[in-house]
Design a protein around this motif. Sequence first.
Motif, PDB file in Angstrom:
ATOM      1  N   LEU A 158      31.709  39.413  44.610  1.00 33.96           N
ATOM      2  CA  LEU A 158      31.274  40.520  43.755  1.00 33.96           C
ATOM      3  C   LEU A 158      30.107  40.088  42.881  1.00 33.96           C
ATOM      4  O   LEU A 158      29.976  38.923  42.528  1.00 33.96           O
ATOM      5  N   ALA A 173      34.035  36.474  39.559  1.00 31.91           N
ATOM      6  CA  ALA A 173      33.617  37.554  40.454  1.00 31.91           C
ATOM      7  C   ALA A 173      32.938  37.001  41.696  1.00 31.91           C
ATOM      8  O   ALA A 173      33.140  37.503  42.804  1.00 31.91           O
ATOM      9  N   LEU A 213      36.359  42.266  36.067  1.00 32.89           N
ATOM     10  CA  LEU A 213      37.519  42.198  36.949  1.00 32.89           C
ATOM     11  C   LEU A 213      38.783  42.500  36.164  1.00 32.89           C
ATOM     12  O   LEU A 213      38.985  41.964  35.068  1.00 32.89           O
ATOM     13  N   ARG A 216      45.780  36.800  42.933  1.00 28.77           N
ATOM     14  CA  ARG A 216      45.958  35.869  44.039  1.00 28.77           C
ATOM     15  C   ARG A 216      47.410  35.873  44.482  1.00 28.77           C
ATOM     16  O   ARG A 216      48.308  36.241  43.732  1.00 28.77           O
ATOM     17  N   ARG A 234      32.485  45.482  48.322  1.00 27.02           N
ATOM     18  CA  ARG A 234      31.582  44.511  47.705  1.00 27.02           C
ATOM     19  C   ARG A 234      30.149  45.043  47.675  1.00 27.02           C
ATOM     20  O   ARG A 234      29.442  44.899  46.675  1.00 27.02           O
ATOM     21  N   CYS A 263      36.173  46.531  38.345  1.00 25.33           N
ATOM     22  CA  CYS A 263      36.800  46.421  39.662  1.00 25.33           C
ATOM     23  C   CYS A 263      38.278  46.075  39.487  1.00 25.33           C
ATOM     24  O   CYS A 263      38.609  45.054  38.866  1.00 25.33           O
ATOM     25  N   THR A 310      37.050  44.456  47.119  1.00 25.93           N
ATOM     26  CA  THR A 310      36.934  43.169  47.799  1.00 25.93           C
ATOM     27  C   THR A 310      36.754  43.295  49.310  1.00 25.93           C
ATOM     28  O   THR A 310      36.609  42.285  49.998  1.00 25.93           O
ATOM     29  N   VAL A 363      41.431  44.754  41.195  1.00 26.97           N
ATOM     30  CA  VAL A 363      41.702  43.972  42.401  1.00 26.97           C
ATOM     31  C   VAL A 363      43.078  43.336  42.325  1.00 26.97           C
ATOM     32  O   VAL A 363      43.681  43.233  41.254  1.00 26.97           O
ATOM     33  N   LEU A 408      34.950  36.213  44.724  1.00 25.44           N
ATOM     34  CA  LEU A 408      35.412  37.380  45.473  1.00 25.44           C
ATOM     35  C   LEU A 408      34.265  38.109  46.161  1.00 25.44           C
ATOM     36  O   LEU A 408      34.458  39.169  46.754  1.00 25.44           O
TER      37      LEU A 408
END
Length: 336
Positions: free
Chosen positions: A58, A53, A64, A44, A24, A39, A19, A41, A56
């Motif tokens: 992406l 995605a 994700l 939140r 990215r 990915c 991110t 990540v 973010l």
Amino acid sequence: MAPASSDCRGQRVFLVGATGTIGRATARALVARGHDVVCFVRPRRDGAPTSDAASLGLPEGVVLRFGTVTDPASLMRDGLRSEHFDTLVSCLASRTGRPRDAWAIDHDAHLALLDAARASGIGHMVLLSAICVQKPLLAFQEAKLAFERALIASGLDYTIVRPTAFFKSLSGQVERVRRGRPWLLFGDGTLTACKPISDDDLARYLAACVEEPERRNRVLPIGGPGAAITPRAQGEALFALLGRPPRFRHVPVGLLDVIVRGLSASGRVVPALADKAELARIGRYYATESMLVLDPASGRYDALATPGTGSETLFDYYARLLRGDAEAERGDHAVF
């Protein structure tokens, strides 16, 4: 060490640090080259995962997964899930460079990643490092270098990429100059030089490292296209793009020394000022050290020995910023 795949396209890649701006761009480059990208990540802050995605930054097509990169159990349970991956790519870096943050992320979290990769049978790790570890004087450089040594000794195939300066790191004065203020120079503005590289050019280089066997088990410095440029040249180019005569304000390096000493002394009494002292040391480092390959024999930086890649120059980027076609995402790295 694991042999390189005979078909290097279409690999399954586990990407961390996805991110950030480089992360990215790397996700985009990997997807564009036909790789299957997962990915890992953070959730939140309210604890709920973000499943989109695009929200973010992406690309469409990445998978994700949410968890905590500093938690080995979360890496295995929430990230890797006992599945097969060919390559681990890390664009993860500490946000501030402060000692606690640097050792937690640049070293400890990466050790957890390395252990998880080995346990999962991943044969290759591509690590985004930094060219400044050649001359380690700061906590984050020591942390990065310590992990580089651990990776090299691990038995995994590795590719360690040490980029020079990022465009976002050299964009902090664009807005002030646009508003009519002078460009700040340390010394005469020629103390340092660099070959800055764009996010996308670096990302394409990192993505190619996943595929190319000749880049395995190597430490690879890389810059952008063209000749090395000094801070003075950066300012001159920006004024030319604005159609104005250059205006410079010179700041003595000795002023930075005074600030570092003062904050360091105060930090012994007020812990919060110790972090500020480290940030001041980081600022001084970048004001006095070039982001180029360092010749260990002479102790001098060598622009000719610093390889370049890509097509976008820093001045192309400045032009895009001035047109409003790009936005400088500097965030916590503004000091850099």
